[in-house]
Design a protein around this motif. Structure first.
Motif, PDB file in Angstrom:
ATOM      1  N   ILE A   3       0.845  -1.207   0.000  1.00  0.00           N
ATOM      2  CA  ILE A   3       0.000   0.000   0.000  1.00  0.00           C
ATOM      3  C   ILE A   3       0.877   1.253   0.000  1.00  0.00           C
ATOM      4  O   ILE A   3       0.584   2.234  -0.700  1.00  0.00           O
ATOM      5  N   ILE A   4       1.969   1.224   0.767  1.00  0.00           N
ATOM      6  CA  ILE A   4       2.911   2.353   0.771  1.00  0.00           C
ATOM      7  C   ILE A   4       3.454   2.578  -0.634  1.00  0.00           C
ATOM      8  O   ILE A   4       3.504   3.716  -1.123  1.00  0.00           O
ATOM      9  N   ILE A   5       3.862   1.489  -1.295  1.00  0.00           N
ATOM     10  CA  ILE A   5       4.376   1.600  -2.664  1.00  0.00           C
ATOM     11  C   ILE A   5       3.312   2.183  -3.588  1.00  0.00           C
ATOM     12  O   ILE A   5       3.608   3.034  -4.448  1.00  0.00           O
ATOM     13  N   GLY A   6       2.079   1.749  -3.408  1.00  0.00           N
ATOM     14  CA  GLY A   6       0.986   2.275  -4.230  1.00  0.00           C
ATOM     15  C   GLY A   6       0.826   3.777  -4.064  1.00  0.00           C
ATOM     16  O   GLY A   6       0.674   4.510  -5.056  1.00  0.00           O
ATOM     17  N   PHE A   7       0.858   4.258  -2.821  1.00  0.00           N
ATOM     18  CA  PHE A   7       0.729   5.700  -2.577  1.00  0.00           C
ATOM     19  C   PHE A   7       1.921   6.466  -3.137  1.00  0.00           C
ATOM     20  O   PHE A   7       1.771   7.562  -3.696  1.00  0.00           O
ATOM     21  N   VAL A   8       3.122   5.890  -2.984  1.00  0.00           N
ATOM     22  CA  VAL A   8       4.322   6.562  -3.476  1.00  0.00           C
ATOM     23  C   VAL A   8       4.283   6.714  -4.993  1.00  0.00           C
ATOM     24  O   VAL A   8       4.630   7.770  -5.540  1.00  0.00           O
ATOM     25  N   LEU A   9       3.851   5.673  -5.684  1.00  0.00           N
ATOM     26  CA  LEU A   9       3.885   5.699  -7.151  1.00  0.00           C
ATOM     27  C   LEU A   9       2.651   6.333  -7.784  1.00  0.00           C
ATOM     28  O   LEU A   9       2.751   6.942  -8.856  1.00  0.00           O
ATOM     29  N   PHE A  10       1.501   6.199  -7.115  1.00  0.00           N
ATOM     30  CA  PHE A  10       0.258   6.629  -7.757  1.00  0.00           C
ATOM     31  C   PHE A  10      -0.617   7.522  -6.880  1.00  0.00           C
ATOM     32  O   PHE A  10      -1.738   7.842  -7.265  1.00  0.00           O
ATOM     33  N   GLY A  11      -0.119   7.899  -5.706  1.00  0.00           N
ATOM     34  CA  GLY A  11      -0.919   8.710  -4.799  1.00  0.00           C
ATOM     35  C   GLY A  11      -1.231  10.088  -5.365  1.00  0.00           C
ATOM     36  O   GLY A  11      -0.466  10.649  -6.167  1.00  0.00           O
ATOM     37  N   LYS A  12      -2.370  10.644  -4.941  1.00  0.00           N
ATOM     38  CA  LYS A  12      -2.757  11.984  -5.386  1.00  0.00           C
ATOM     39  C   LYS A  12      -1.802  13.023  -4.814  1.00  0.00           C
ATOM     40  O   LYS A  12      -1.375  12.932  -3.667  1.00  0.00           O
ATOM     41  N   THR A  13      -1.508  14.018  -5.643  1.00  0.00           N
ATOM     42  CA  THR A  13      -0.556  15.044  -5.232  1.00  0.00           C
ATOM     43  C   THR A  13      -1.262  16.380  -5.027  1.00  0.00           C
ATOM     44  O   THR A  13      -2.415  16.564  -5.429  1.00  0.00           O
ATOM     45  N   THR A  14      -0.541  17.280  -4.386  1.00  0.00           N
ATOM     46  CA  THR A  14      -1.017  18.651  -4.315  1.00  0.00           C
ATOM     47  C   THR A  14      -0.830  19.295  -5.682  1.00  0.00           C
ATOM     48  O   THR A  14      -0.289  18.684  -6.603  1.00  0.00           O
ATOM     49  N   ARG A  15      -1.250  20.522  -5.817  1.00  0.00           N
ATOM     50  CA  ARG A  15      -1.087  21.208  -7.103  1.00  0.00           C
ATOM     51  C   ARG A  15       0.392  21.517  -7.319  1.00  0.00           C
ATOM     52  O   ARG A  15       1.014  22.210  -6.530  1.00  0.00           O
ATOM     53  N   LEU A  16       0.946  20.988  -8.411  1.00  0.00           N
ATOM     54  CA  LEU A  16       2.377  21.111  -8.674  1.00  0.00           C
ATOM     55  C   LEU A  16       2.628  21.912  -9.938  1.00  0.00           C
ATOM     56  O   LEU A  16       1.855  21.834 -10.897  1.00  0.00           O
ATOM     57  N   ASN A  17       3.733  22.653  -9.922  1.00  0.00           N
ATOM     58  CA  ASN A  17       4.134  23.301 -11.169  1.00  0.00           C
ATOM     59  C   ASN A  17       4.908  22.297 -12.021  1.00  0.00           C
ATOM     60  O   ASN A  17       5.160  21.163 -11.612  1.00  0.00           O
ATOM     61  N   GLN A  18       5.305  22.719 -13.209  1.00  0.00           N
ATOM     62  CA  GLN A  18       5.898  21.783 -14.154  1.00  0.00           C
ATOM     63  C   GLN A  18       7.212  21.207 -13.643  1.00  0.00           C
ATOM     64  O   GLN A  18       7.504  20.022 -13.823  1.00  0.00           O
ATOM     65  N   THR A  19       8.011  22.020 -12.996  1.00  0.00           N
ATOM     66  CA  THR A  19       9.283  21.544 -12.464  1.00  0.00           C
ATOM     67  C   THR A  19       9.067  20.517 -11.368  1.00  0.00           C
ATOM     68  O   THR A  19       9.736  19.484 -11.322  1.00  0.00           O
ATOM     69  N   GLU A  20       8.127  20.790 -10.493  1.00  0.00           N
ATOM     70  CA  GLU A  20       7.827  19.850  -9.411  1.00  0.00           C
ATOM     71  C   GLU A  20       7.309  18.528  -9.960  1.00  0.00           C
ATOM     72  O   GLU A  20       7.607  17.460  -9.411  1.00  0.00           O
ATOM     73  N   LYS A  21       6.549  18.572 -11.050  1.00  0.00           N
ATOM     74  CA  LYS A  21       6.082  17.335 -11.673  1.00  0.00           C
ATOM     75  C   LYS A  21       7.256  16.488 -12.149  1.00  0.00           C
ATOM     76  O   LYS A  21       7.279  15.268 -11.977  1.00  0.00           O
ATOM     77  N   LEU A  22       8.234  17.158 -12.737  1.00  0.00           N
ATOM     78  CA  LEU A  22       9.404  16.431 -13.221  1.00  0.00           C
ATOM     79  C   LEU A  22      10.218  15.862 -12.067  1.00  0.00           C
ATOM     80  O   LEU A  22      10.735  14.747 -12.146  1.00  0.00           O
ATOM     81  N   PHE A  23      10.354  16.621 -11.005  1.00  0.00           N
ATOM     82  CA  PHE A  23      11.051  16.106  -9.828  1.00  0.00           C
ATOM     83  C   PHE A  23      10.337  14.872  -9.292  1.00  0.00           C
ATOM     84  O   PHE A  23      10.967  13.874  -8.931  1.00  0.00           O
ATOM     85  N   LEU A  24       9.018  14.946  -9.224  1.00  0.00           N
ATOM     86  CA  LEU A  24       8.240  13.821  -8.712  1.00  0.00           C
ATOM     87  C   LEU A  24       8.422  12.596  -9.602  1.00  0.00           C
ATOM     88  O   LEU A  24       8.570  11.466  -9.115  1.00  0.00           O
ATOM     89  N   ILE A  25       8.412  12.803 -10.929  1.00  0.00           N
ATOM     90  CA  ILE A  25       8.646  11.694 -11.857  1.00  0.00           C
ATOM     91  C   ILE A  25      10.030  11.091 -11.621  1.00  0.00           C
ATOM     92  O   ILE A  25      10.198   9.869 -11.604  1.00  0.00           O
ATOM     93  N   ALA A  26      11.021  11.947 -11.421  1.00  0.00           N
ATOM     94  CA  ALA A  26      12.389  11.469 -11.187  1.00  0.00           C
ATOM     95  C   ALA A  26      12.460  10.620  -9.923  1.00  0.00           C
ATOM     96  O   ALA A  26      13.060   9.542  -9.912  1.00  0.00           O
ATOM     97  N   PHE A  27      11.853  11.102  -8.838  1.00  0.00           N
ATOM     98  CA  PHE A  27      11.881  10.365  -7.578  1.00  0.00           C
ATOM     99  C   PHE A  27      11.122   9.042  -7.694  1.00  0.00           C
ATOM    100  O   PHE A  27      11.580   8.007  -7.220  1.00  0.00           O
ATOM    101  N   ARG A  28       9.953   9.093  -8.331  1.00  0.00           N
ATOM    102  CA  ARG A  28       9.164   7.867  -8.483  1.00  0.00           C
ATOM    103  C   ARG A  28       9.868   6.860  -9.384  1.00  0.00           C
ATOM    104  O   ARG A  28       9.826   5.652  -9.145  1.00  0.00           O
ATOM    105  N   THR A  29      10.514   7.345 -10.423  1.00  0.00           N
ATOM    106  CA  THR A  29      11.221   6.450 -11.332  1.00  0.00           C
ATOM    107  C   THR A  29      12.367   5.749 -10.625  1.00  0.00           C
ATOM    108  O   THR A  29      12.593   4.547 -10.807  1.00  0.00           O
ATOM    109  N   THR A  30      13.094   6.489  -9.816  1.00  0.00           N
ATOM    110  CA  THR A  30      14.176   5.886  -9.042  1.00  0.00           C
ATOM    111  C   THR A  30      13.631   4.853  -8.070  1.00  0.00           C
ATOM    112  O   THR A  30      14.230   3.788  -7.865  1.00  0.00           O
ATOM    113  N   PHE A  31      12.484   5.154  -7.471  1.00  0.00           N
ATOM    114  CA  PHE A  31      11.842   4.215  -6.556  1.00  0.00           C
ATOM    115  C   PHE A  31      11.458   2.935  -7.290  1.00  0.00           C
ATOM    116  O   PHE A  31      11.626   1.831  -6.770  1.00  0.00           O
ATOM    117  N   VAL A  32      10.958   3.075  -8.519  1.00  0.00           N
ATOM    118  CA  VAL A  32      10.616   1.904  -9.341  1.00  0.00           C
ATOM    119  C   VAL A  32      11.864   1.059  -9.593  1.00  0.00           C
ATOM    120  O   VAL A  32      11.827  -0.179  -9.499  1.00  0.00           O
TER     121      VAL A  32
END
Length: 673
Positions: free
Chosen positions: A401-430
C-alpha cells in the motif's frame, strides 16, 4: 535551520557509500557507523531548534506517513514478542526514523539540492567503478573486478540504478521547462539578501549567512542551466552506462530498463512533450502529436513486449544456475510463509529459518540438479518474499500500500518543475523495487538510505491526509489563560528536550559500545585466522553481550571454541547460534565438538543435517565417513566412501581430491580386513 540540515544531508548522501572499511569483519559496517554519526549530528540540530521558543509549526501528514508509522509499530511488536533487541538493529531503525522526520520537515524548495547530491554521489561511484574496470584502482573483492566502494558488484549496481532516472529527468527538464529567472522551483520569489532581514525568521545568524549561497546554487543549477549542471548530468549517464554492463548484474539491468520504461510512460504526457520536436524544416514533427497516433502506440507496445521477453530469456540463459538457485530459494520460502502466513516469523527470521527449511526440503525432494544450485543462504533475493517470511501478509500488505501511494498517490497542485522532480523520484523508486525482486537492497545501508530519502521526498508532494497547525499565541494580551498555555508549551518543550538529551546519551553510549564490539570482533577474527585460537577467545567473550544477535559473529565464536578444543562451551554457543543463522559450517563444527565429547549419535545427526542442507557438498559426508570409521562402524563407513567416490563433483579442487583419497584408504582398509 533548514539550511544547516540540507547541507548536512547533502554531505551525508555523498559520503555514506564510501564507508567501506577493512577495520571491521564486514567491511560495509563502516557505512553503518557513518550513518549513525550522521544521526547524532542531526539529533543535535533538532535539540538546537527546540532550544529556541516555538514560533509556528505546520504538519502535513500524508497517508504514507501513517502507514510507515504502522510498519514501525509492527516491527516493534515483533521485536518484543521475539525478545529480539539487537543494539545494531535498534540504532539503525532509530536513525532511519530521524532521517525521515528530518527530510519531511525541510521545505520542498530544497529538494533540488538533495536531487543533485544523490546525482553527485552516484556519479562518483560510477567513475570509481570505471577506474576499477581499467585497473587504475583495485576492487574490494578478489573475484570481481568492479565493486565501487561496496563489497561486490550486486550492491554496487543496485546503488547505481538511482542515477539514470534522476539524470534523465534533469536532461528532459532542459527541453520541457522554462523557469522564470527570478522564481525558485516552487514558483515563489527568492528573498534577496537584506541587512534588515529578521534573523529570527531564518533561525540563526549562520543560516542567514548561508541562505544566499543555497539560493544561488539552486538558481544556478536549474534556472540558468549552467554548463556545470549539464556536464554532471551527461557524465552521470555516460559513466553509469559504461560500468553497469561490466558489473554483470542482471537485476540492475532489468531495473534500469523498467525504470526507463516508467519514465517514458510518464513523459508521454502532452504538457511535458509539447516543446520536443524531431527533425527540422518541413519534416519537423512534434513528439506529443506523433505519440497520439494509434499505429505508433501499437508498434511501441509490440516492440516493448518483444524486447522484454527476449531480454528476460537472454538473462536467464546467461547464468542459468544462478537463476535456478533463486527459484529454489523462492520455492522453499513459500513453505516458510505457509507456516505463519498472517504475521510472519519475525524480524531477521529469513536468515534464522531458511536453511532449516532447505534441509527439510531436500530430505523430501533430493533432486540432484537442485542440490547443485543450493548454497548457504541468508538473503531471499526478493524483498517481497523476505517481508512475507518475516512480517507475513499483514506486513507485506502495508508495504504494498505504501508503494501504491508513493507511485500513484494523489498530489497537491504542482508546477511543471515539481512534476518532473516527482517523476524522477518515483522512477528511481521503481528501479529499486525492480532490483529488489531479484536481489537484496534492504540489506545494503546506502540503498536503504536512498529508499528513505525517496519516500520522504515523494511524501512532500502527496496530498495531505491531515494538516496540523500550531499557531503562536498573541502575547500582547496578558490573560491568565494565555499565561497558563505558555507555561504548558514551555513545559512540553523542556520535557521533549530532556527526553531527547537522555535518549541521545543512551544512543551515543550504545554506539561506542557497538563500535568497540565490532573492532574487537575484527581483532579476534584476525587472530583466529593466524591459528591462535586460545587467544582470540578472550576477545570473542568480551564482544558476545553486544553482538549476541549476530549470526555471523556467533558462528565465528563457536567455531573458534571448537578449534580451541573448548567443546562444552562450543556446543553451547553453536546451539545458541542455530537460532540466528543455521548453516553447514555451524553444523559441521557442532558435529566436531560433539564427536570430541564422545556424543557419537549427536555428532552423526549434526553431520547428516549439514549434508541435508546442501546435498551436493562433500565435506559433511566426508566427516561422517571418518566418524563411522573411527568408531568401528565399518559398513556405514564403506557405504559413505562409495557414495563420495561416485558422487558428481560441482567444482573440482585439491580439497575434493584429498577427501576422495581418504575414502579410498577407508575402502582399502576395510576390504583387506
Amino acid at each position: 535551520m533548514n539550511i544547516l540540515k540540507i547541507l548536512l544531508l547533502s554531505l551525508f548522501l555523498c559520503t555514506v557509500p564510501w564507508g567501506f572499511s577493512n577495520q571491521f569483519v564486514h567491511a560495509q559496517t563502516g557505512q553503518f557507523f557513518i550513518f549513525i554519526i550522521f544521526s547524532v549530528a542531526i539529533l543535535s540540530l533538532h535539540l538546537l531548534r527546540l532550544s529556541k521558543p516555538l514560533t509556528s509549526l505546520i504538519l502535513n501528514i500524508t497517508k504514507t506517513d501513517i502507514l510507515l508509522l504502522s510498519l514501525i509499530v509492527l516491527t516493534g511488536i515483533h521485536c518484543y514478542i521475539q525478545n529480539y533487541f539487537s543494539i545494531a538493529f535498534i540504532l539503525e531503525t532509530i536513525s532511519y526514523i530521524l532521517l525521515y522526520i528530518t527530510l519531511r520537515g525541510i521545505d520542498k524548495k530544497y529538494n533540488v539540492i538533495l536531487l543533485f547530491s544523490l546525482l553527485i554521489a552516484g556519479t562518483a561511484q560510477a567513475i570509481y567503478g570505471n577506474l576499477q574496470l581499467y585497473d587504475i584502482y583495485p576492487s574490494n573483492h578478489s573475484t570481481f573486478k568492479i565493486t565501487g566502494s561496496f563489497f561486490n558488484p550486486g550492491p554496487y549496481s543496485g546503488y547505481l540504478i538511482s542515477i539514470i532516472p534522476l539524470a534523465l529527468a534533469l536532461f528532459l527538464l532542459k527541453y520541457t521547462t522554462h523557469l522564470n529567472h527570478h522564481k525558485n522551483i516552487s514558483g515563489t520569489e527568492f528573498p534577496a539578501p537584506n541587512k534588515s532581514t529578521n534573523i529570527k525568521d531564518l533561525g540563526s545568524m549562520s543560516e542567514s549567512a548561508l541562505e544566499p549561497l543555497v539560493q544561488k546554487i539552486t538558481k544556478t543549477a536549474y534556472q540558468n542551466r549552467t554548463n556545470l549542471s549539464q556536464y554532471l548530468i551527461g557524465i552521470s549517464i555516460i559513466t553509469t552506462l559504461l560500468v553497469l554492463p561490466a558489473s554483470r548484474s542482471r537485476a540492475a539491468w532489468v531495473a534500469i530498463a523498467s525504470s526507463l520504461l516508467f519514465v517514458f510512460m510518464h513523459m508521454w504526457q502532452p504538457d511535458l512533450l509539447r516543446n520536443i520536436t524531431l527533425f527540422k524544416g518541413k519534416w519537423k514533427v512534434r513528439v506529443d502529436k506523433l505519440l497520439r497516433k494509434t499505429i505508433i502506440k501499437v508498434i511501441g507496445a509490440i516492440t516493448v513486449v518483444v524486447l522484454l521477453l527476449s531480454g528476460l530469456f537472454s538473462l536467464y540463459t546467461m547464468k542459468q544456475g544462478s537463476v535456478d538457485g533463486r527459484f529454489l530459494i523462492w520455492k522453499v520460502s513459500s513453505q516458510i510463509i505457509k507456516d505463519k502466513p498472517i504475521f510472519g516469523h519475525g524480524i531477521n527470521a529469513f536468515e534464522a529459518t531458511y536453511m532449516d527449511y532447505q534441509a527439510n526440503y531436500f530430505a523430501q525432494n533430493l533432486s540432484s540438479y537442485e542440490s547443485f544450485v543450493a548454497d548457504n543462504t541468508k538473503y531471499a533475493f526478493n524483498e517481497f518474499i523476505r517481508i512475507g517470511v518475516e512480517m507475513g501478509i499483514f506486513g507485506l500488505s502495508i508495504c504494498l500500500i505504501i508503494i501504491g501511494f508513493v507511485l500513484f498517490g494523489k498530489t497537491t497542485r504542482l508546477n511543471q518543475t515539481e512534476k518532473l522532480f516527482l517523476i524522477a523520484f518515483r522512477t528511481t523508486f521503481v528501479a529499486i523495487i525492480i532490483f529488489g525482486l531479484f536481489s537484496y537492497p534492504a540489506e545494503i545501508i546506502p540503498i536503504k538510505i536512498n529508499i528513505v530519502v525517496l519516500l520522504a521526498l515523494v511524501a512532500d508532494y502527496l496530498k495531505p491526509f491531515q494538516v496540523l497547525k500550531i499557531v503562536p499565541m498573541n502575547f500582547d494580551v496578558k490573560t491568565s489563560y494565555q499565561n497558563q498555555n505558555t507555561f504548558l508549551l514551555n513545559f512540553g518543550r523542556i520535557s521533549i528536550i530532556t527526553l531527547l538529551l537522555f535518549g541521545g546519551y543512551i544512543f551515543i553510549q550504545n554506539v561506542v559500545k557497538l563500535y568497540d564490539a565490532n573492532t574487537n570482533w575484527k581483532r579476534a577474527f584476525t587472530i583466529y585466522q593466524m591459528g591462535a585460537y586460545e587467544i582470540c577467545i578472550k576477545d570473542y567473550e568480551k564482544t558476545f553481550p553486544y553482538l549476541r544477535y549476530n549470526g555471523d559473529f556467533l558462528l565465528n565464536y563457536g567455531k573458534a571454541l571448537s578449534m580451541a578444543e573448548k567443546h562444552d562451551k562450543a556446543v553451547e554457543i553453536l546451539e545458541y547460534a542455530r537460532e540466528y543463522y543455521p548453516n553447514t559450517i555451524l553444523y559441521t563444527a557442532l558435529g566436531d565438538s560433539q564427536k570430541a565429547l564422545g556424543r557419537i549419535e549427536k555428532a552423526e545427526k549434526a553431520y547428516l543435517y549439514a549434508w541435508q542442507m546442501i546435498p551436493s557438498r562433500f565435506y559433511p559426508k566426508y566427516l561422517l565417513a571418518k566418524l563411522y570409521d573411527e568408531t568401528g562402524q565399518k559398513e556405514k563407513a564403506v557405504k559413505i566412501a562409495y557414495e563420495l567416490l561416485n558422487k558428481e563433483v560441482k567444482i573440482e579442487s585439491d580439497a575434493i581430491e584429498e577427501m576422495k583419497q581418504e575414502m579410498r584408504s577407508i575402502l582399502s582398509k576395510h576390504q583387506l580386513s
